[in-house]
Design a protein around this motif. Structure first.
Motif, PDB file in Angstrom:
ATOM      1  N   LEU A 143      47.822  89.845  21.779  1.00 32.44           N
ATOM      2  CA  LEU A 143      47.154  88.637  20.344  1.00 32.44           C
ATOM      3  C   LEU A 143      46.109  88.243  20.088  1.00 32.44           C
ATOM      4  O   LEU A 143      45.977  87.888  18.932  1.00 32.44           O
ATOM      5  N   ARG A 144      45.464  88.046  21.051  1.00 36.69           N
ATOM      6  CA  ARG A 144      44.518  87.289  21.525  1.00 36.69           C
ATOM      7  C   ARG A 144      43.078  87.831  20.769  1.00 36.69           C
ATOM      8  O   ARG A 144      42.254  87.769  20.269  1.00 36.69           O
ATOM      9  N   GLN A 145      43.499  89.227  21.428  1.00 32.44           N
ATOM     10  CA  GLN A 145      42.665  89.856  20.831  1.00 32.44           C
ATOM     11  C   GLN A 145      42.356  90.720  19.637  1.00 32.44           C
ATOM     12  O   GLN A 145      40.978  90.927  19.365  1.00 32.44           O
ATOM     13  N   GLU A 146      43.061  90.625  19.209  1.00 35.19           N
ATOM     14  CA  GLU A 146      43.775  91.131  17.553  1.00 35.19           C
ATOM     15  C   GLU A 146      43.221  89.877  17.066  1.00 35.19           C
ATOM     16  O   GLU A 146      42.579  90.084  16.252  1.00 35.19           O
ATOM     17  N   LEU A 147      43.607  89.170  17.320  1.00 37.08           N
ATOM     18  CA  LEU A 147      43.002  88.117  16.567  1.00 37.08           C
ATOM     19  C   LEU A 147      41.486  87.714  16.404  1.00 37.08           C
ATOM     20  O   LEU A 147      41.078  87.348  15.409  1.00 37.08           O
ATOM     21  N   TYR A 148      40.860  87.477  17.832  1.00 34.04           N
ATOM     22  CA  TYR A 148      39.330  87.081  17.863  1.00 34.04           C
ATOM     23  C   TYR A 148      38.556  87.985  18.640  1.00 34.04           C
ATOM     24  O   TYR A 148      37.088  87.767  18.636  1.00 34.04           O
ATOM     25  N   GLY A 149      39.096  88.937  19.076  1.00 37.45           N
ATOM     26  CA  GLY A 149      38.106  90.000  19.552  1.00 37.45           C
ATOM     27  C   GLY A 149      37.063  89.290  20.631  1.00 37.45           C
ATOM     28  O   GLY A 149      37.787  88.012  21.675  1.00 37.45           O
ATOM     29  N   SER A 150      36.125  89.272  20.974  1.00 39.23           N
ATOM     30  CA  SER A 150      35.014  88.853  22.243  1.00 39.23           C
ATOM     31  C   SER A 150      35.209  87.140  21.602  1.00 39.23           C
ATOM     32  O   SER A 150      34.598  86.468  22.528  1.00 39.23           O
ATOM     33  N   TRP A 151      35.261  86.887  20.339  1.00 32.83           N
ATOM     34  CA  TRP A 151      35.181  85.744  20.288  1.00 32.83           C
ATOM     35  C   TRP A 151      35.884  84.844  20.831  1.00 32.83           C
ATOM     36  O   TRP A 151      35.622  83.196  20.283  1.00 32.83           O
ATOM     37  N   GLU A 152      37.105  85.024  21.333  1.00 37.41           N
ATOM     38  CA  GLU A 152      38.387  84.789  22.314  1.00 37.41           C
ATOM     39  C   GLU A 152      37.123  83.439  23.275  1.00 37.41           C
ATOM     40  O   GLU A 152      37.616  81.622  23.132  1.00 37.41           O
ATOM     41  N   GLY A 153      36.257  84.022  23.792  1.00 42.41           N
ATOM     42  CA  GLY A 153      35.230  83.261  24.715  1.00 42.41           C
ATOM     43  C   GLY A 153      36.352  82.408  26.327  1.00 42.41           C
ATOM     44  O   GLY A 153      37.397  83.120  26.484  1.00 42.41           O
ATOM     45  N   MET A 154      35.991  81.318  26.828  1.00 43.65           N
ATOM     46  CA  MET A 154      36.345  81.216  27.834  1.00 43.65           C
ATOM     47  C   MET A 154      37.186  79.973  27.349  1.00 43.65           C
ATOM     48  O   MET A 154      37.432  79.273  28.070  1.00 43.65           O
ATOM     49  N   HIS A 155      36.041  78.907  26.681  1.00 44.46           N
ATOM     50  CA  HIS A 155      36.350  77.317  26.864  1.00 44.46           C
ATOM     51  C   HIS A 155      36.080  77.014  25.263  1.00 44.46           C
ATOM     52  O   HIS A 155      35.338  77.621  24.391  1.00 44.46           O
ATOM     53  N   ALA A 156      37.271  75.996  25.019  1.00 46.61           N
ATOM     54  CA  ALA A 156      37.697  75.267  23.969  1.00 46.61           C
ATOM     55  C   ALA A 156      37.468  76.890  22.684  1.00 46.61           C
ATOM     56  O   ALA A 156      37.257  77.478  21.721  1.00 46.61           O
ATOM     57  N   THR A 157      38.566  77.819  23.614  1.00 44.80           N
ATOM     58  CA  THR A 157      39.070  79.325  22.759  1.00 44.80           C
ATOM     59  C   THR A 157      39.641  78.780  21.381  1.00 44.80           C
ATOM     60  O   THR A 157      40.879  78.064  20.417  1.00 44.80           O
ATOM     61  N   PRO A 158      39.149  80.084  19.924  1.00 42.91           N
ATOM     62  CA  PRO A 158      40.034  79.676  18.995  1.00 42.91           C
ATOM     63  C   PRO A 158      41.808  79.938  18.970  1.00 42.91           C
ATOM     64  O   PRO A 158      42.186  79.292  18.167  1.00 42.91           O
ATOM     65  N   SER A 159      42.129  81.058  20.403  1.00 46.93           N
ATOM     66  CA  SER A 159      43.910  80.654  20.157  1.00 46.93           C
ATOM     67  C   SER A 159      44.326  79.463  20.486  1.00 46.93           C
ATOM     68  O   SER A 159      45.106  79.141  19.919  1.00 46.93           O
ATOM     69  N   GLU A 160      43.807  78.375  21.687  1.00 52.89           N
ATOM     70  CA  GLU A 160      44.180  76.905  21.875  1.00 52.89           C
ATOM     71  C   GLU A 160      43.996  75.833  21.185  1.00 52.89           C
ATOM     72  O   GLU A 160      44.907  75.536  21.139  1.00 52.89           O
ATOM     73  N   VAL A 161      43.027  76.631  20.446  1.00 54.09           N
ATOM     74  CA  VAL A 161      42.915  75.319  18.878  1.00 54.09           C
ATOM     75  C   VAL A 161      43.645  75.672  18.417  1.00 54.09           C
ATOM     76  O   VAL A 161      43.954  74.636  17.343  1.00 54.09           O
ATOM     77  N   ALA A 162      44.427  77.431  18.111  1.00 56.52           N
ATOM     78  CA  ALA A 162      45.634  77.390  16.598  1.00 56.52           C
ATOM     79  C   ALA A 162      46.535  77.330  17.056  1.00 56.52           C
ATOM     80  O   ALA A 162      46.658  76.416  16.355  1.00 56.52           O
ATOM     81  N   ILE A 163      46.532  76.673  18.337  1.00 52.15           N
ATOM     82  CA  ILE A 163      47.959  76.534  18.289  1.00 52.15           C
ATOM     83  C   ILE A 163      48.524  74.637  18.517  1.00 52.15           C
ATOM     84  O   ILE A 163      48.951  74.511  17.688  1.00 52.15           O
ATOM     85  N   THR A 164      47.031  74.060  18.863  1.00 52.99           N
ATOM     86  CA  THR A 164      46.939  72.810  18.383  1.00 52.99           C
ATOM     87  C   THR A 164      47.214  72.880  16.913  1.00 52.99           C
ATOM     88  O   THR A 164      47.827  72.317  16.267  1.00 52.99           O
ATOM     89  N   GLN A 165      46.370  73.160  16.027  1.00 55.46           N
ATOM     90  CA  GLN A 165      46.902  73.202  14.241  1.00 55.46           C
ATOM     91  C   GLN A 165      48.167  73.309  14.416  1.00 55.46           C
ATOM     92  O   GLN A 165      48.030  72.646  13.069  1.00 55.46           O
ATOM     93  N   ALA A 166      48.411  74.268  14.492  1.00 55.83           N
ATOM     94  CA  ALA A 166      49.778  74.998  14.010  1.00 55.83           C
ATOM     95  C   ALA A 166      50.905  74.030  14.503  1.00 55.83           C
ATOM     96  O   ALA A 166      51.833  73.077  13.844  1.00 55.83           O
TER      97      ALA A 166
END
Length: 246
Positions: A143-166
């Motif tokens: 799911l992380r790959q589907e949503l963000y691809g290589s932009w997931e990166g290593m720190h301050a990732t969009p996936s973890e930011v999205a979890i706190t946003q939710a």
């Protein structure tokens, strides 16, 4: 159920029929211009709570103060020394074991915790202990790959930011977050896994906005809702399997 919202008779009753507890472990460190400083702690706690609802386990209070020395050049970061963190972790585990928790599932959300967690739990006797990071599971990474691809990166990732946003709040877009960060090479990712970063000033000079290859502006609350559900289901299934082991 959160341990801190239970009474001792309720815990005693639980221990008469089960002995599994989830221990979320995060950090208190900068997460880029639109990421909460408590992101790791909240991700661990949110996913642990959801998984516990599925599998019927207790969730211990989150350990939010852990090693993050490389981020100390960013205001707000609080970093424990590795030795202090290990001492605290060992005492928490020993206390849980003393009460009869025989299966302790450590749900991690901070890469720098992994080495000291592994070293500390190696010497603990009296319980089975399993360490997992919430991103360790195939469906979560897909799911992380589907949503963000290589932009997931290593720190301050969009996936973890999205979890706190939710679950918490969406911060206003900051000018520093609008531009994509520099992408990381495969070699950088290999050599810096587990948050093996340099001294604080050098780390901030290399990543002045706090993001490490992660385009956190791509995060959306609806992404976080999906990520929480997928991660909680994977963690709950892993806990069920773990809990039935001797």
């Amino acid at each position: 159920m959160k341990l801190q919202l239970m009474t001792w008779p309720e815990v005693e009753a639980y221990l008469s029929r089960a002995d599994t507890i989830i221990l979320p472990v995060g950090s208190t460190e900068q997460h880029g211009p639109i990421g909460l400083i408590g992101t790791d702690a909240y991700c661990a706690e949110i996913i642990a709570d959801e998984a516990a609802e599925i599998c019927g386990a207790i969730v211990a209070p989150v350990l939010a103060l852990t090693p993050a020395p490389f981020n100390m050049a960013f205001p707000g970061t609080i970093s424990l020394s590795t030795g202090t963190f290990q001492s605290v972790m060992a005492e928490v585990l020993s206390g849980l074991i003393a009460h009869g928790f025989g299966h302790i599932y450590v749900l991690n959300a901070h890469g720098a915790n992994l080495a000291p967690l592994t070293e500390t739990t190696r010497d603990i006797e009296g319980a089975s202990i399993r360490i997992r990071s919430w991103w360790d599971f195939g469906p979560v990474n897909a799911l992380r790959q589907e949503l963000y691809g290589s932009w997931e990166g290593m720190h301050a990732t969009p996936s973890e930011v999205a979890i706190t946003q939710a679950r918490l709040r969406v911060l206003p877009m900051h000018s520093l977050a609008e531009t994509p960060p520099r992408q990381l090479t495969d070699e950088f990712i290999r050599t810096h896994s587990g948050d093996r970063h340099g001294p604080p000033d050098a780390h901030r000079a290399a990543f002045p906005d706090g993001r490490v290859g992660s385009h956190s502006a791509l995060a959306k609350p609806e992404h976080g809702t999906r990520l929480i559900a997928v991660a909680a289901a994977a963690v709950a299934a892993d806990i069920k399997e773990f809990s039935h082991r001797n």
